[in-house]
Motif scaffolding. Structure first.
Motif, PDB file in Angstrom:
ATOM      1  N   GLU A 172       0.827  -0.977   0.156  1.00 15.14           N
ATOM      2  CA  GLU A 172      -0.123  -0.053  -0.094  1.00 15.14           C
ATOM      3  C   GLU A 172       0.946   1.251   0.025  1.00 15.14           C
ATOM      4  OE1 GLU A 172      -3.918  -2.059   2.291  1.00 15.14           O
ATOM      5  OE2 GLU A 172      -2.148  -1.051   3.408  1.00 15.14           O
ATOM      6  N   LEU A 173       2.051   1.242   0.797  1.00 15.16           N
ATOM      7  CA  LEU A 173       2.729   2.430   0.762  1.00 15.16           C
ATOM      8  C   LEU A 173       3.511   2.401  -0.574  1.00 15.16           C
ATOM      9  CD1 LEU A 173       4.438   1.844   4.299  1.00 15.16           C
ATOM     10  CD2 LEU A 173       3.030   3.759   3.550  1.00 15.16           C
ATOM     11  N   TYR A 174       3.867   1.540  -1.362  1.00 20.39           N
ATOM     12  CA  TYR A 174       4.406   1.568  -2.519  1.00 20.39           C
ATOM     13  C   TYR A 174       3.430   2.275  -3.653  1.00 20.39           C
ATOM     14  CZ  TYR A 174       6.530   0.000  -6.973  1.00 20.39           C
ATOM     15  OH  TYR A 174       7.067   0.214  -8.285  1.00 20.39           O
ATOM     16  N   GLY A 175       2.367   2.010  -3.534  1.00 19.13           N
ATOM     17  CA  GLY A 175       1.345   2.658  -4.343  1.00 19.13           C
ATOM     18  C   GLY A 175       1.091   4.095  -3.971  1.00 19.13           C
ATOM     19  N   ILE A 176       1.317   4.606  -2.697  1.00 17.00           N
ATOM     20  CA  ILE A 176       1.208   5.777  -2.327  1.00 17.00           C
ATOM     21  C   ILE A 176       2.475   6.537  -2.864  1.00 17.00           C
ATOM     22  CG2 ILE A 176       1.213   7.101  -0.267  1.00 17.00           C
ATOM     23  CD1 ILE A 176      -0.622   5.483   0.990  1.00 17.00           C
TER      24      ILE A 176
END
Length: 389
Positions: free
Chosen positions: A184-188
């Motif tokens: 999820e952090l990668y997408g953000i």
């Protein structure tokens, strides 16, 4: 006085909604407080003893503005060992008076008048006021219960304008306990890099992630150079009253923050810094013990809330639950007020954490199982007896 001498931007600030209910509860008898986000554990004795010893040795003078170099070295080692992020203790770390001061310094260092800063709500009550005090404009993005209160890259991108300078993220989150996964952090991070933004990553609860280890967004490729990592010792080491935090980030930003720190605070308390040294070197077992207890309490409270009809997701970290009270027919403020008056249980109405928090309450489970058990019984009785439900 014939005129007001207060600054307009200060007059417009609203008092903390958390403190309001804490103050009300403190004036009443037989209250169980699930309100203030503070560990019920006493600071580990070895940390207290190290602080005593530093006083006995005469360490009562100022430290360097950025903090004891020895402490910065330990913080650097800790961040490398825990998150695989490398920071130079010489010029990429700053010891502050609590994580709250680090947030304030970071915003004042990067925000010009009119700059927009995205705030993911529900969130800690100080983010938006701190942005406003720095001259910026807070722009809220609502994380919802449908997605376990996790913001999506699409939501962030939709809020970005030409005036957007930065975004504030908090994982594990206060008040929802949501933990953003590495994926999820990668997408953000992709959105943040695309729009050339800075991230203030509030990681004060990183040690209190229960089901999977917390990931720092600074460890994602291309994010270290655009992340200001904020953390401290209050939550994980039960050192709230010691007021000790830190920031890690790019050299230019750390230098700017240190410059402001020089003129406004000089340095963090010396004896607290010596205590923090001991906490980092020999405090892991105490953290593990507290974390185990918090996990047990989390499971107990979530089960009890769901059984009484207050829908509550299982938070991945911190020490809060954020149940829905929408089915009761009351606003968050009304529910919290009546619960306090009728059953002497203090909780925080969700709206104080942003508009998207309306319809929810925050309950801290940083208190004993015995107290939590009694609080859940009182809440269950309140729901069953209340005519609106």
């Amino acid at each position: 006085m014939s005129k007001s001498y207060l600054a307009n931007h200060v007059k417009e600030l609203q008092p903390s909604g958390i403190r309001k209910f804490f103050d009300l509860a403190s004036q009443m008898e037989n209250v169980i407080s699930l309100g203030v986000g503070e560990p019920d554990f006493v600071t580990p004795w070895n940390v207290i003893e190290a602080s005593y010893h530093s006083l006995e040795q005469g360490y009562t003078a100022y430290t360097a503005n950025a903090g004891l170099f020895e402490l910065r070295e330990e913080i650097s080692k800790y961040l490398q060992d825990t998150f695989s992020i490398s920071y130079n203790p010489e010029d990429q770390l700053l010891v502050t008076v609590g994580a709250s001061q680090a947030i304030d310094l970071a915003l004042r260092a990067i925000v010009d008048a009119g700059d927009e800063v995205i705030v993911v709500e529900p969130c800690f009550v100080s983010y938006s006021p701190a942005i406003s005090l720095a001259g910026g404009v807070p722009v809220s993005v609502s994380a919802t219960a449908d997605n376990e209160f996790k913001v999506t890259p699409e939501q962030i991108e939709a809020a970005i304008t030409p005036r957007t300078k930065a975004i504030v993220l908090c994982s594990p989150n206060n008040p929802t306990g949501a933990v953003l996964s590495k994926e999820e952090l990668y997408g953000i991070a992709q959105v943040i890099r695309k729009h050339d933004l800075i991230v203030l990553s509030d990681e004060i609860y990183a040690e209190l992630a229960y089901d999977e280890a917390a990931t720092s967004i600074a460890s994602v490729d291309g994010m270290r150079e655009r992340t200001i990592l904020i953390s401290g010792f209050s939550k994980s080491f039960a050192m709230t009253g010691w007021r000790l935090g830190y920031a890690a980030g790019p050299v230019a930003i750390m230098q700017a923050m240190t410059k402001i720190h020089q003129y406004t605070m000089m340095c963090a308390p010396t004896m607290a810094q010596h205590g923090a040294l001991e906490a980092l070197r020999h405090g892991n077992e105490s953290v593990r013990e507290m974390k185990t207890s918090y996990r047990q309490r989390r499971n107990f409270v979530v089960k009890a809330l769901n059984e009484m009809g207050l829908s509550c997701h299982l938070p991945g970290g911190a020490f809060y639950v954020f149940p829905s009270i929408k089915e009761t027919g009351y606003s968050s403020e009304e529910f919290a007020q009546k619960l306090l008056e009728e059953e002497r249980v203090a909780v925080v109405p969700g709206h104080v954490f942003g508009e998207s928090g309306e319809g929810y309450i925050r309950c801290s489970y940083a208190t004993s199982i015995k107290q939590l058990d009694e609080a859940m019984k009182r809440m269950d009785r309140f729901i069953k007896q209340n005519s609106k439900i």
